[in-house]
Design an enzyme around this catalytic site. Structure first.
Site, PDB file in Angstrom:
ATOM      1  N   HIS A 150       0.791  -1.231   0.000  1.00 45.95           N
ATOM      2  CA  HIS A 150       0.000   0.000   0.000  1.00 45.95           C
ATOM      3  C   HIS A 150       0.823   1.281   0.000  1.00 45.95           C
ATOM      4  O   HIS A 150       0.254   2.373  -0.042  1.00 45.95           O
ATOM      5  CB  HIS A 150      -0.952   0.002   1.200  1.00 45.95           C
ATOM      6  CG  HIS A 150      -0.262  -0.114   2.521  1.00 45.95           C
ATOM      7  ND1 HIS A 150      -0.914   0.100   3.715  1.00 45.95           N
ATOM      8  CD2 HIS A 150       1.026  -0.439   2.869  1.00 45.95           C
ATOM      9  CE1 HIS A 150      -0.072  -0.069   4.720  1.00 45.95           C
ATOM     10  NE2 HIS A 150       1.102  -0.393   4.230  1.00 45.95           N
ATOM     11  N   HIS A 151       2.145   1.181   0.083  1.00 41.33           N
ATOM     12  CA  HIS A 151       2.979   2.387   0.013  1.00 41.33           C
ATOM     13  C   HIS A 151       3.412   2.701  -1.428  1.00 41.33           C
ATOM     14  O   HIS A 151       4.137   3.684  -1.634  1.00 41.33           O
ATOM     15  CB  HIS A 151       4.226   2.236   0.881  1.00 41.33           C
ATOM     16  CG  HIS A 151       3.935   2.056   2.335  1.00 41.33           C
ATOM     17  ND1 HIS A 151       3.070   2.873   3.037  1.00 41.33           N
ATOM     18  CD2 HIS A 151       4.390   1.136   3.237  1.00 41.33           C
ATOM     19  CE1 HIS A 151       3.006   2.469   4.290  1.00 41.33           C
ATOM     20  NE2 HIS A 151       3.796   1.413   4.438  1.00 41.33           N
ATOM     21  N   ALA A 152       3.010   1.889  -2.378  1.00 43.77           N
ATOM     22  CA  ALA A 152       3.334   2.170  -3.775  1.00 43.77           C
ATOM     23  C   ALA A 152       2.381   3.221  -4.330  1.00 43.77           C
ATOM     24  O   ALA A 152       1.162   3.044  -4.303  1.00 43.77           O
ATOM     25  CB  ALA A 152       3.265   0.898  -4.606  1.00 43.77           C
ATOM     26  N   GLN A 191       0.002   3.870   7.689  1.00 44.13           N
ATOM     27  CA  GLN A 191      -1.061   4.369   6.821  1.00 44.13           C
ATOM     28  C   GLN A 191      -0.840   3.935   5.378  1.00 44.13           C
ATOM     29  O   GLN A 191       0.288   3.944   4.878  1.00 44.13           O
ATOM     30  CB  GLN A 191      -1.147   5.900   6.881  1.00 44.13           C
ATOM     31  CG  GLN A 191      -2.443   6.413   6.272  1.00 44.13           C
ATOM     32  CD  GLN A 191      -2.280   7.636   5.390  1.00 44.13           C
ATOM     33  OE1 GLN A 191      -1.220   7.857   4.819  1.00 44.13           O
ATOM     34  NE2 GLN A 191      -3.334   8.410   5.245  1.00 44.13           N
ATOM     35  N   ASN A 193      -0.634   5.101   2.464  1.00 42.63           N
ATOM     36  CA  ASN A 193      -0.507   6.411   1.799  1.00 42.63           C
ATOM     37  C   ASN A 193      -0.603   6.326   0.283  1.00 42.63           C
ATOM     38  O   ASN A 193      -1.224   7.165  -0.371  1.00 42.63           O
ATOM     39  CB  ASN A 193       0.782   7.105   2.227  1.00 42.63           C
ATOM     40  CG  ASN A 193       2.035   6.278   1.978  1.00 42.63           C
ATOM     41  OD1 ASN A 193       1.991   5.064   1.802  1.00 42.63           O
ATOM     42  ND2 ASN A 193       3.182   6.948   1.975  1.00 42.63           N
TER      43      ASN A 193
END
Length: 335
Positions: A150-152, A191, A193
């Site tokens: 999910h940080h990509a 998070q 992001n």
């Protein structure tokens, strides 16, 4: 960073181009949870690298040994093609990934050294999430024994995340007309992001992130709902907050499918987490999500997210809870 233009242009384009019946044929009458897995999920890293690559085969082996999954429940993904990745990621970024074009600074931000194996692994894991989503639409519940990156962002990777597998799966299913709306329930300690940035302004995708407020990333993006927890939050505070927010998330999302990022870096003592959930707390969290989503009849896809326990074996053991709880719930409700 704003929403990815390609995602913002997604529209329903008619009947799905893939065969749901072919996927449905793999869903057993006696419930078995279909899960994507490929040996290529694990690639070699330098000794001492903090990312626990071996958790993927360890998790698969544990779930098979316990009977949570049977060999026939494993689905083998194929690497996603460029056309599919283009739905979310920018051409410039994908060109760099294809050609070893990431700079030293970009690789440090990513936290992983570029290699052909990493590029293939990232496309395989993203393919696994898409395959699991199709299986969930056919059978109600499925998972990927990887994913949750999910940080990509659309134009770069960071935090051990190369491609945003959940965002790509949502985008592809929407283009195919398989779904119109999706919910992303992100309970990793960090998070989501990249996911938040990709879908900002996309009303059909509801992003919910409950995370450590003072943890990475320092600069948070804007999800549809962000719930930041204080350092040291334990089971009671965490579960109360989740139970308070989750029903309204699902009500607002009105989703055709939900993706659950079941990160276990919320566990007490995690290397990169600052929360303090017990093992029982993680199990209760996982069951709460499964009950809330499946209780509404919404197809659910479980992906891993992060986890950095003292050993790879411990990390895999914590990840296994989400799959145990999901299979247990489905078996109880089918009885």
């Amino acid at each position: 960073m704003g929403a990815c233009p390609a995602v913002g242009r997604l529209t329903r384009s008619g009947p799905a181009s893939f065969n749901f019946l072919a996927v449905a044929a793999q869903v057993c009458c006696n419930f078995g949870m279909k899960c994507s897995y490929h040996p290529g999920y694990q690639v070699a890293l330098s000794p001492g690298h903090p990312f626990p690559m071996s958790k993927y085969p360890l998790l698969k082996d544990q779930l098979l040994a316990e009977g949570v999954l049977a060999a026939g429940d494993l689905l083998e993904p194929v690497p996603l093609d460029r056309e599919t990745l283009d739905l979310v990621h920018t051409a410039e970024y994908l060109n760099k990934l294809e050609s070893s074009g990431l700079s030293a600074v970009e690789q440090r931000r990513l936290g992983l050294p570029w290699s052909e194996a990493l590029w293939l692994r990232s496309r395989l894991a993203s393919g696994g999430t898409l395959l699991a989503a199709r299986a969930a639409l056919a059978g109600g519940l499925a998972g990927n024994l990887a994913g949750g990156t999910h940080h990509a962002f659309a134009d770069h990777g960071e935090g051990f995340c190369v491609l945003n597998d959940v965002a790509v799966a949502v985008a592809k299913l929407r283009v195919e007309g398989a779904i119109e709306r999706a919910a992303i329930i992100d309970l990793d300690v960090h998070q989501g992001n990249g996911t938040a940035a990709i879908f900002e302004g996309t009303d059909e995708v509801f992003t919910f992130s409950m995370h450590g407020e003072r943890n990475y990333p320092a600069a948070k993006m804007r999800s549809d709902l962000d719930v930041g927890l204080k350092d040291g939050a334990g089971d009671a505070e965490y579960l109360e907050s989740l139970q308070r927010h989750l029903p309204s998330v699902l009500e607002k999302a009105q989703a055709d499918i939900a993706f659950y990022l079941a990160g276990v870096d919320v566990a007490a003592g995690d290397r990169y987490g600052k929360l303090a959930l017990s093992e029982d707390g993680i199990r209760a969290r996982d069951l709460a999500v499964v009950e809330a989503v499946r209780g509404r009849g919404v197809p659910l896809v479980i992906v891993l997210g992060g986890g950095y326990a003292a050993t790879r074996e411990r990390t895999a053991a914590l990840h296994a809870h989400a799959f145990r709880e999901a299979v247990g719930y489905e078996r109880r409700t089918a009885a």
